[in-house]
Write an enzyme that holds these catalytic residues in place. Structure first.
Site, PDB file in Angstrom:
ATOM      1  N   GLY B  18       0.863  -1.193   0.000  1.00 20.42           N
ATOM      2  CA  GLY B  18       0.000   0.000   0.000  1.00 20.42           C
ATOM      3  C   GLY B  18       0.888   1.228   0.000  1.00 20.42           C
ATOM      4  O   GLY B  18       1.787   1.326  -0.808  1.00 20.42           O
ATOM      5  N   VAL B  51       6.766   3.941   4.971  1.00 21.01           N
ATOM      6  CA  VAL B  51       7.851   4.860   5.297  1.00 21.01           C
ATOM      7  C   VAL B  51       7.269   6.235   5.585  1.00 21.01           C
ATOM      8  O   VAL B  51       7.692   6.944   6.492  1.00 21.01           O
ATOM      9  CB  VAL B  51       8.865   4.913   4.143  1.00 21.01           C
ATOM     10  N   VAL B  53       7.425   8.966   3.992  1.00 20.32           N
ATOM     11  CA  VAL B  53       8.110  10.187   3.563  1.00 20.32           C
ATOM     12  C   VAL B  53       7.671  10.474   2.134  1.00 20.32           C
ATOM     13  O   VAL B  53       6.698   9.912   1.662  1.00 20.32           O
ATOM     14  CB  VAL B  53       9.648  10.060   3.688  1.00 20.32           C
ATOM     15  N   LYS B  84       3.690  24.834  -2.821  1.00 25.43           N
ATOM     16  CA  LYS B  84       5.156  24.832  -2.909  1.00 25.43           C
ATOM     17  C   LYS B  84       5.605  25.487  -4.212  1.00 25.43           C
ATOM     18  O   LYS B  84       5.166  25.084  -5.289  1.00 25.43           O
ATOM     19  CB  LYS B  84       5.649  23.380  -2.841  1.00 25.43           C
ATOM     20  N   PRO B 102      13.564  27.538  -8.084  1.00 23.88           N
ATOM     21  CA  PRO B 102      12.143  27.821  -8.304  1.00 23.88           C
ATOM     22  C   PRO B 102      11.521  26.876  -9.334  1.00 23.88           C
ATOM     23  O   PRO B 102      12.219  26.352 -10.193  1.00 23.88           O
ATOM     24  CB  PRO B 102      12.175  29.242  -8.859  1.00 23.88           C
TER      25      PRO B 102
END
Lengths: 485, 337
Positions: B18, B51, B53, B84, B102
């Site tokens: 998953g 994990v 992350v 972001k 950027p």
């Protein structure tokens, strides 16, 4: 070499040399540009494809200028008559319209349709091709979908370029190159002429044609022959008056028993080009095409490319760099793109060789793509029971083209490659146009009903039809264009 | 020539694992294959953690969400996402340096000459202006501002793109709901055995700890570093890149955040043997220290991480190891990594 490049010497003649001096001066008016004018045997007619207008713009000219002053005529498609097996005619264009069904490419759904319904014509779905076929012009409205090529008379274009060069203060020396003098480091130091003039410069551009007097004979950069892939080596031109007053917005190619013939209509004349191998058309051989061109001069060319086209302080353009057959991408177009790239890599002071290898790598990729594209024309051409048919059987497949054909032949795939001059759509248009179909279509189509695909394909055809109906007639369009200025 | 579809056309896809990768795969496949009547099963186990992350993305994530037809506002709310505009690299080139990468160009071409040539020329004349000044995205990021780009190409606001920071567990949860509603079957369990076809060597089925046998035509390996199928079963060779990418361990911890610290960029700060990420979300800030275990101990790495948080840690630091590199074949027989 401790100061920025200032003095550029172009050696050679013909449309590419004149293009180069004007382009350099336009890029940086502070450059000292000298043309050591050594005329080369030149193309009679040029058809840069697909889009030459953006390059023209960079030197302050437009397609309209060429139409008016160089007998220019748009070339929206290349027709191939009786070229490939089972294909009566195919109108190829660089049309990149989005014909995907969902995300399934055109080649895939068209294959499924063909398997279910029998005959489908690949170019029925290309707007540019369909319009050219009926003498209509759609490119003005559809520049995003495709850009038209432009055929024009090379000699008249040279006259235009000469007046530009004069206005830009290009130094023109009519003198013949005798010797290339090198420095100890193996760079070109100066050029000695037959009248004993010694021409120095920071950078030299070799446009001396197949002889390649600077990069080839002077700097000993070898030439790789592509004769095994592109089998012709002679061409002849024939001019004639057009048979009707209607202008033709496409060029046409046809196989003949000794080679092939390309007809390139200009605005006020027709130019036929006969391309063949000298072994086939030996003196005394009987052939209708040969007879037709019997009074024309034969020009020799050797398909291939120099191992590198930029070496130290020398760049080669035109046949000094690379020679193709004459299907697409004219030598002027390729040279103009090379020069533009070179200027992007323009060396500054000490770093003169800094970008050389990257430039050569990039250009070799482009040259190879064009070579393969041209080779494909021969590979898929009918192998008739004629001397040329026999010659075509000998054509070898470059490894890169073999891989491309395998990939397309399996499932309509296209390798992700770096060439910017030939798009994936052009490849698949040509494959399908020449009846080279993939073996299977995408699994994504397995659930799509034939009726849905028919609906989809009819929608495209109807769109094309109505766009063409609402488009101006090409002959009238051109008349307006000319009288407008 | 006769073109036919192989009668062995893929009818059932089994995703093992998953987490974000597994549920992204499930969501994309069920969306794409909705008309094909392909069964999709995802096997995962509550006993195996993710994990968690990979919470900082690049603009492509938006294309992915658009493809799924996910509304951006819903996505932002569900995954506690923030916007972001780029990545700030602190102390990266040198101590004290601070560069924002950027999502958009730096300057633009003039007369066909690329911007960096002009900048270098100015530098050589003593005009050392920060590159940030030539990027709308970088300047907005520094100012802590964000708005959606304009689609008008003449507008300066069209010169950048954006991505998201989001809670990976919430994203996986969201995509799980998305997938299940569209027909993906979730199967709880741990893979204990794999059966291969004796002749072709293709994976035929997997067997779970419960004894359940799951057959499939295509298996997708989303088991992370383990590579349960692609490595353990099909033995696709792993090409080690650790001589280029030396970091092999990470320690991660979330910390408290406040609206004041909500920056529209990810921060990557160089440390002595690695670097630390800082990913601001709506409800917390994700932090992690990636380092090379040859040059730093876990205790040291954890201490550095905990010394460089915006606010109080919200959990115990978790550590894990990885190896940089790639499978020589990502598609082998019938398992995708």
């Amino acid at each position: 070499m401790n100061s920025p490049l200032k003095n550029i010497v172009v050696v050679g003649g013909g449309v590419i040399a004149w293009w180069a001096v004007v382009f350099l001066k336009k890029s940086d008016p502070k450059l000292n540009v000298t043309l050591l004018h050594n005329p080369v045997e030149d193309a009679f007619v040029e058809t840069p494809e697909p889009d030459f207008s953006y390059l023209l713009k960079l030197i302050g000219l437009s397609s309209q200028d060429l139409i008016k002053y160089a007998d220019g005529n748009y070339c929206c498609a290349q027709a191939y008559f009786d070229w490939a097996l089972d294909v009566e005619n195919y109108f190829h264009s660089a049309d990149v319209s989005d014909l995907d069904y969902d995300i399934t490419p055109y080649s895939q759904w068209l294959l499924k349709l063909k398997l279910a319904k029998g005959d489908v014509k690949a170019d029925d779905y290309l707007l540019a091709s369909s319009a050219a076929r009926v003498g209509k012009v759609t490119f003005a409205e559809n520049q995003k979908i495709f850009s038209a090529g432009l055929s024009f008379d090379a000699d008249s274009f040279i006259q235009l370029l000469m007046s530009c060069a004069q206005a830009l203060n290009v130094n023109v020396l009519n003198d013949e190159l005798e010797q290339v003098c090198l420095t100890a480091a193996g760079e070109v130091e100066s050029l000695l002429t037959v009248t004993n003039a010694n021409i120095t410069g920071d950078f030299f551009i070799d446009v001396t044609g197949g002889d390649s007097k600077l990069l080839g004979s002077g700097l000993h950069i070898e030439y790789d022959s592509w004769a095994q892939y592109l089998p012709c080596n002679r061409k002849k031109y024939l001019k004639s008056k057009p048979r009707t007053e209607r202008l033709i917005p496409f060029s046409a190619a046809q196989l003949s028993s000794l080679g092939w013939v390309k007809n390139r209509p200009l605005r006020t004349q027709l130019v036929a080009e006969f391309i063949y191998h000298d072994d086939l058309a030996y003196v005394g051989s009987q052939d209708a095409t040969l007879e037709l061109f019997s009074n024309s001069k034969a020009y020799t060319f050797f398909p291939g490319a120099r191992k590198k086209t930029w070496h130290k302080n020398c760049l080669a353009l035109g046949e000094a760099a690379v020679t193709f057959d004459y299907f697409s991408h004219s030598s002027l177009y390729v040279a103009a793109v090379s020069l533009q790239r070179f200027i992007e890599f323009w060396p500054n002071s000490t770093g003169i060789n800094f970008m050389e290898s990257e430039f050569n790598r990039v250009m070799a990729t482009e040259f190879q793509a064009i070579r393969d594209f041209h080779c494909l024309h021969y590979v898929l051409a009918k192998k008739a029971d004629t001397p040329f048919g026999e010659l075509l059987k000998e054509v070898k497949l470059p490894e890169s083209l073999r891989y491309r054909m395998e990939l397309f032949g399996a499932c309509g795939g296209s390798p992700a490659d770096e060439s910017t001059l030939i798009h994936a759509a052009q490849w698949s248009n040509l494959f399908l146009g020449f009846s080279f179909w993939p073996k299977t279509y995408s699994g994504m189509l397995s659930h799509v009903a034939i009726a849905d695909l028919e609906l989809w394909s009819n929608k495209i055809k109807t769109n094309i039809k109505s766009t063409i109906e609402n488009s101006p007639d090409y002959t009238r369009y051109m008349a307006r264009l000319i009288s407008a200025r | 020539m006769r073109a036919t579809m192989n009668p062995n056309t893929i009818k059932k896809i089994v995703i093992v694992g998953g987490g974000t990768a597994g549920w992204m795969a499930a969501a994309a496949l069920i969306k794409k294959f909705s008309a094909l009547n392909i069964k999709i099963v995802l096997v995962e186990s509550e006993s195996i953690g993710t994990v968690g992350v990979g919470e900082s993305t690049i603009p492509h994530i938006r294309h992915f969400n658009q493809f799924l037809g996910i509304d951006e506002n819903v996505f932002v709310a569900e995954t506690k996402a923030t916007f972001k505009l780029g990545i700030a690299f602190k102390n990266w080139g040198a101590l004290g340096s601070d560069y924002i990468h950027p999502f958009g160009p730096l300057g633009h071409d003039i007369n066909g000459v690329e911007f960096h040539h002009y900048w270098l020329r100015m530098l050589s004349e003593g005009m050392n202006y920060s590159l940030d000044h030539y990027s709308f995205a970088a300047m907005a990021a520094r100012a802590g501002k964000f708005q959606h780009p304009s689609s008008d190409r003449e507008n300066l606001l069209s010169t950048y793109s954006y991505a998201f920071h989001f809670d990976a567990a919430l994203y996986a949860k969201y995509l799980r709901a998305y997938s299940e509603v569209r027909g993906v079957l979730r199967q709880e369990g741990v893979v204990v055995e794999t059966k291969l076809d004796a002749i072709t060597g293709f994976i035929q089925s997997i067997i779970l700890d419960s004894g359940l046998v799951i057959e499939g035509d295509l298996f997708i390996d989303c088991t992370g570093f383990k590579g349960l199928l692609i490595d353990k079963v099909l033995h696709a060779e792993f090409e080690d890149w650790s001589h280029w990418l030396a970091c092999d361990r990470a320690v991660a911890v979330p910390c408290e955040s406040s609206a004041k610290m909500l920056t529209p960029y990810t921060q990557a700060t160089a440390h002595s043997a690695g670097w630390q990420w800082r990913i601001p979300l709506q409800h917390r800030t994700g932090n992690g220290h990636v380092y090379a275990s040859d040059h730093m101990s876990e205790d040291e790495a954890t201490a550095i991480l905990l010394n460089n948080l915006d606010g109080a840690a919200l959990a115990e630091p978790r550590s894990f190891s990885f190896k940089a590199g790639q499978r020589k074949q990502n598609w082998k027989k019938i398992a995708l990594l």
